[in-house]
Design a protein around this motif. Structure first.
Motif: not given
Lengths: 92, 202
Positions: A84, A88-90, A92
Motif C-alpha cells: 500500500l 502512496g498510503f501513509a 496516520q
C-alpha cells in the motif's frame, strides 16, 4: 387458541412440516424472535424434529470448525502495508 | 490531492478498511483454500480498495464492500473454472435435508458430525461444490454473514442465497456420509427405534 397464547404470552404451536421448512433459517438466526421461539419450543418437545435439529446444528458447528486461519497474519499484514505504501498510503 | 485531503483519505482507509484485515484474510483463505493464493488475494483486494476509496460511501458497511471487491477479484484474477448450477426452491431443499437426515439416521450416521473430526473431508466437500454454491457456504457458514449481507455481496436476491446455501449444505452432507461409509467410520451412538418414543410429533 390464539387468545390463549396471547393471554399466556406463549408462542403459537407449529407442526413438524413447518419446522422442517424453516429449520435452516432457525439455526442461522434468520427468523423473528417470536418465530424462533415457536420453533425452539417445538423442537425441544418433538422426538422427530429434535434429532434432525441436532444433526443439522452439529453439521454447522463442524463446518465452522473446519475454517482455516492464516498461519502468519502479521507477516501478511506487513507485506500488505508495504504494498500500500508503494501506492502512496501513509498510515496516520 | 492536497496534503490534508490525502492525510484524511489515509486516516479513513486505515481506520475503516484495514481494521477488517483479519476478516478479509479469513474470507480470502476460505475462497482460495490456499495460503499463498490468499496472500495475493488479500493484497490485491486492499490495493483495489485503496485505489477506489473515493467510491466508498462513509458510514456504509466497509466489510461488505471489501468482501465484494475480494470476491470479484478472486473470480477475475484467478480465472477459476466457474461451474454454475442453480438450486431448486429453498423450501424443497429444506425438505430434502429432512429426508437426508432420515436416511443418515437409518444408516447409523445420526451423530456423524458431532462424533468425528471431519475437517479435511469438509474442505474437500466444499471444494467440490459448484462455485456459486460454495460462495454461499463461504459467506454464511465460514464468514458469519447474514443471508441479507451475503445477498448484497453476491448481488443476488436473498431467496437465491437461501436456495444455494441449503442445496450446498445437502451436497456437502451427502459427500460427508459417503466419506464416512468409505472410511469405515462407525458411530457408537444407538440407532433409532423405528417405532419411535412416546414424545410428541405432529
Amino acid at each position: 387458541m390464539r387468545i390463549f397464547n396471547r393471554l399466556f404470552r406463549r408462542a403459537p404451536m407449529i407442526d413438524c412440516d413447518t419446522v422442517m421448512r424453516q429449520l435452516w433459517d432457525y439455526l442461522d438466526g434468520e427468523l423473528t424472535p417470536e418465530r424462533s421461539e415457536a420453533i425452539r419450543r417445538h423442537v425441544e418437545m418433538c422426538s422427530r424434529c429434535r434429532p434432525h435439529s441436532e444433526f443439522e446444528r452439529a453439521f454447522l458447528v463442524a463446518v465452522k470448525r473446519s475454517r482455516r486461519e492464516h498461519s502468519q497474519p502479521e507477516r501478511l499484514r506487513g507485506v500488505l502495508v508495504e504494498a500500500l505504501a508503494e501506492q502512496g498510503f501513509a498510515p496516520q | 490531492m492536497s496534503d490534508p485531503a490525502k492525510r484524511e483519505k489515509d486516516r479513513a482507509f486505515g481506520a475503516e478498511a484495514l481494521r477488517w484485515f483479519p476478516e478479509l484474510t479469513r474470507f480470502a483463505l476460505s475462497l482460495t483454500r490456499n495460503e499463498a493464493d490468499a496472500d495475493d488475494l488479500v493484497q490485491e483486494t486492499f490495493l483495489r480498495a485503496y485505489a477506489s476509496w473515493d467510491s466508498f460511501t462513509p458510514g456504509t458497511e466497509c466489510r461488505g464492500w471489501l468482501f465484494v471487491i475480494c470476491r470479484n477479484t478472486f473470480r477475475r484474477t484467478l480465472l477459476r473454472e466457474s461451474r454454475q448450477v442453480e438450486a431448486d426452491d429453498a423450501e424443497l431443499e429444506a425438505l430434502a435435508a429432512a429426508a437426508l437426515h432420515a436416511s443418515a439416521l437409518q444408516a447409523g450416521y445420526g451423530t456423524l458430525f458431532s462424533e468425528f473430526d471431519l475437517s479435511d473431508a469438509i474442505g474437500r466437500a466444499l471444494e467440490a461444490l459448484p462455485e456459486n454454491f460454495r460462495e454461499a457456504v463461504t459467506l454464511v457458514d465460514l464468514n458469519d454473514q447474514s443471508y441479507e449481507d451475503a445477498a448484497r455481496i453476491l448481488d443476488v436476491p436473498v431467496g437465491t442465497v437461501r436456495s444455494r446455501l441449503f442445496r450446498a449444505r445437502r451436497l456437502m452432507q451427502e459427500a460427508l456420509i459417503d466419506h464416512a461409509r468409505d472410511a469405515g467410520l462407525v458411530s457408537t451412538a444407538p440407532r433409532p427405534n423405528p417405532k419411535g418414543g412416546k414424545e410428541m410429533t405432529s
